[in-house]
Design an enzyme around this catalytic site. Structure first.
Site, PDB file in Angstrom:
ATOM      1  N   LYS A  42      -5.518  25.415 -12.130  1.00  0.00           N
ATOM      2  CA  LYS A  42      -6.653  25.778 -13.001  1.00  0.00           C
ATOM      3  C   LYS A  42      -6.900  27.294 -13.032  1.00  0.00           C
ATOM      4  O   LYS A  42      -7.305  27.825 -14.056  1.00  0.00           O
ATOM      5  CB  LYS A  42      -7.919  25.043 -12.551  1.00  0.00           C
ATOM      6  N   ASP A  75     -15.080  20.417 -16.499  1.00  0.00           N
ATOM      7  CA  ASP A  75     -15.507  19.796 -15.229  1.00  0.00           C
ATOM      8  C   ASP A  75     -16.986  20.076 -14.974  1.00  0.00           C
ATOM      9  O   ASP A  75     -17.733  19.208 -14.502  1.00  0.00           O
ATOM     10  CB  ASP A  75     -14.716  20.372 -14.036  1.00  0.00           C
TER      11      ASP A  75
HETATM   12  P1  NDP Z   1      -9.102  22.131  -3.673  1.00  0.00           P
HETATM   13  O1  NDP Z   1      -7.784  21.846  -3.069  1.00  0.00           O
HETATM   14  O2  NDP Z   1      -9.265  23.366  -4.513  1.00  0.00           O
HETATM   15  O3  NDP Z   1     -10.236  22.176  -2.501  1.00  0.00           O
HETATM   16  C1  NDP Z   1     -10.284  21.225  -1.485  1.00  0.00           C
HETATM   17  C2  NDP Z   1     -11.450  21.523  -0.523  1.00  0.00           C
HETATM   18  O4  NDP Z   1     -11.508  20.439   0.376  1.00  0.00           O
HETATM   19  C3  NDP Z   1     -11.314  22.793   0.305  1.00  0.00           C
HETATM   20  O5  NDP Z   1     -12.566  23.428   0.382  1.00  0.00           O
HETATM   21  C4  NDP Z   1     -10.886  22.258   1.698  1.00  0.00           C
HETATM   22  O6  NDP Z   1     -11.345  23.040   2.777  1.00  0.00           O
HETATM   23  C5  NDP Z   1     -11.607  20.938   1.715  1.00  0.00           C
HETATM   24  N1  NDP Z   1     -10.991  19.932   2.574  1.00  0.00           N
HETATM   25  C6  NDP Z   1      -9.786  19.340   2.416  1.00  0.00           C
HETATM   26  N2  NDP Z   1      -9.603  18.403   3.390  1.00  0.00           N
HETATM   27  C7  NDP Z   1     -10.717  18.418   4.165  1.00  0.00           C
HETATM   28  C8  NDP Z   1     -11.135  17.687   5.309  1.00  0.00           C
HETATM   29  N3  NDP Z   1     -10.353  16.743   5.847  1.00  0.00           N
HETATM   30  N4  NDP Z   1     -12.344  17.952   5.843  1.00  0.00           N
HETATM   31  C9  NDP Z   1     -13.156  18.880   5.292  1.00  0.00           C
HETATM   32  N5  NDP Z   1     -12.814  19.633   4.212  1.00  0.00           N
HETATM   33  C10 NDP Z   1     -11.605  19.390   3.649  1.00  0.00           C
HETATM   34  O7  NDP Z   1      -9.476  20.849  -4.507  1.00  0.00           O
HETATM   35  P2  NDP Z   1     -10.397  20.715  -5.816  1.00  0.00           P
HETATM   36  O8  NDP Z   1     -11.710  21.369  -5.597  1.00  0.00           O
HETATM   37  O9  NDP Z   1      -9.646  21.126  -7.021  1.00  0.00           O
HETATM   38  O10 NDP Z   1     -10.557  19.125  -5.908  1.00  0.00           O
HETATM   39  C11 NDP Z   1     -11.280  18.447  -4.929  1.00  0.00           C
HETATM   40  C12 NDP Z   1     -11.433  16.976  -5.300  1.00  0.00           C
HETATM   41  O11 NDP Z   1     -12.131  16.851  -6.528  1.00  0.00           O
HETATM   42  C13 NDP Z   1     -10.120  16.233  -5.477  1.00  0.00           C
HETATM   43  O12 NDP Z   1     -10.216  15.026  -4.724  1.00  0.00           O
HETATM   44  C14 NDP Z   1     -10.076  15.939  -6.965  1.00  0.00           C
HETATM   45  O13 NDP Z   1      -9.381  14.737  -7.237  1.00  0.00           O
HETATM   46  C15 NDP Z   1     -11.541  15.821  -7.292  1.00  0.00           C
HETATM   47  N6  NDP Z   1     -11.876  16.071  -8.712  1.00  0.00           N
HETATM   48  C16 NDP Z   1     -12.522  15.090  -9.419  1.00  0.00           C
HETATM   49  C17 NDP Z   1     -12.865  15.290 -10.743  1.00  0.00           C
HETATM   50  C18 NDP Z   1     -13.548  14.197 -11.500  1.00  0.00           C
HETATM   51  O14 NDP Z   1     -13.620  14.270 -12.735  1.00  0.00           O
HETATM   52  N7  NDP Z   1     -14.106  13.182 -10.855  1.00  0.00           N
HETATM   53  C19 NDP Z   1     -12.551  16.540 -11.459  1.00  0.00           C
HETATM   54  C20 NDP Z   1     -11.910  17.526 -10.625  1.00  0.00           C
HETATM   55  C21 NDP Z   1     -11.582  17.282  -9.302  1.00  0.00           C
HETATM   56  P3  NDP Z   1     -10.485  24.306   3.367  1.00  0.00           P
HETATM   57  O15 NDP Z   1     -10.815  25.479   2.475  1.00  0.00           O
HETATM   58  O16 NDP Z   1     -11.010  24.477   4.748  1.00  0.00           O
HETATM   59  O17 NDP Z   1      -9.047  23.911   3.311  1.00  0.00           O
END
Ligand code: NDP
Length: 253
Positions: free
Chosen positions: A53, A89
């Site tokens: 994105k 979004d």
């Molecule tokens: P990113 O990969 O950009 O961010 C993921 C975040 O999750 C980071 O802040 C990471 O922390 C954190 N994280 C990952 N694993 C863990 C864990 N086990 N414990 C705590 N924190 C964790 O992902 P996106 O923001 O792009 O997407 C996130 C979710 O949103 C996805 O599941 C996606 O499918 C969903 N989504 C849903 C949409 C909808 O329409 N319903 C639209 C867009 C997204 P750190 O920085 O420490 O690694």
């Protein structure tokens, strides 16, 4: 994404309205190739998903609406040969939480691309967002843009109307987005909660249900961002009020 429901959602609308269009998936390994792939496939529009994105934001000829502040694009439209970038979004999420009623503030768990979109649209709508992430390295966007943001070591809990899980914790494992004791404390004083993950009951939502709070998974956000994207794909020719009920039918499949 391979598990995406989007092809079903968009193609159901096109088919029902007899629009000569087809929505398919393309795996893009290098975000820098997005522009070349878009033109090579002669696309008229596209949705962009994780992790491209930000690359989509950079590649577009023009950015419109809230995507300018978020720095991430999930929808591209071809207009007079130019790539126009939007972020649906953010407004999709805002529509999804409308049923919770008025909210004063929200705690966003996670600091990825989705958290950026949500923090931006919440602040624009006078719902004060606070960001809590596992690690500090993704907090720079939020700090630079004046959002209250913390990592697990610097956070002191307060009271929040809405708790939002935007982390991928629980997507393909059994983990919670924050430790169970803190989550219990946050949910005890919250009014409602939402997980942006859709199609499964995550450990986060399981904990929310136990508290008897009003909650949602990510399905309504998925629907609403899709409705807005579809409206853009059709250059505004069909209203979202017509698209929404048709797209919603595809969730029954
Ligand atoms: P990113 O990969 O950009 O961010 C993921 C975040 O999750 C980071 O802040 C990471 O922390 C954190 N994280 C990952 N694993 C863990 C864990 N086990 N414990 C705590 N924190 C964790 O992902 P996106 O923001 O792009 O997407 C996130 C979710 O949103 C996805 O599941 C996606 O499918 C969903 N989504 C849903 C949409 C909808 O329409 N319903 C639209 C867009 C997204 P750190 O920085 O420490 O690694």
């Amino acid at each position: 994404m391979s598990h995406s429901r989007s092809p079903l959602m968009h193609n159901h609308v096109f088919k029902t309205l007899c629009i000569n269009a087809c929505y398919t998936r393309t795996h893009l390994s290098d975000g820098l190739k997005l522009r070349d792939v878009f033109y090579a496939k002669a696309l008229s529009g596209a949705n962009i998903t994780v992790p491209h994105k930000e690359a989509a934001f950079e590649t577009c000829d023009e950015i419109r609406g809230i995507a300018k502040e978020i720095g991430a694009v999930n929808t591209i439209i071809l207009e007079k040969g130019r790539l126009i970038g939007y972020n649906t979004d953010a407004d999709g999420f805002l529509s999804a939480i409308g049923s919770f009623g008025p909210l004063k503030n929200a705690l966003i768990l996670g600091a990825g691309g989705t958290a950026k979109a949500l923090a931006t649209v919440l602040r624009q709508n006078d719902i004060e967002p606070v960001i809590l992430n596992r690690s500090a390295n993704r907090l720079s966007f939020f700090r630079q843009n004046g959002f209250q943001s913390y990592d697990w070591d610097t956070f002191t809990p307060d009271r929040y109307d809405l708790i939002i899980n935007t982390t991928s914790a629980g997507l393909s494992d059994d983990s919670l987005p924050v430790n169970a004791v803190l989550l219990e404390q946050l949910l005890s004083s919250a009014r409602c909660a939402i997980d942006v993950i859709y199609g499964k009951e995550t450990p986060f939502l399981h904990a929310v249900k136990k508290k008897n709070l009003p909650f949602k998974d990510g399905s309504d956000m998925l629907l609403e961002q899709g409705v807005l994207a579809n409206h853009l794909f059709m250059h505004g020719a069909v209203s979202t009020d017509i698209i929404r009920p048709i797209m919603k039918q595809s969730f029954l499949y």
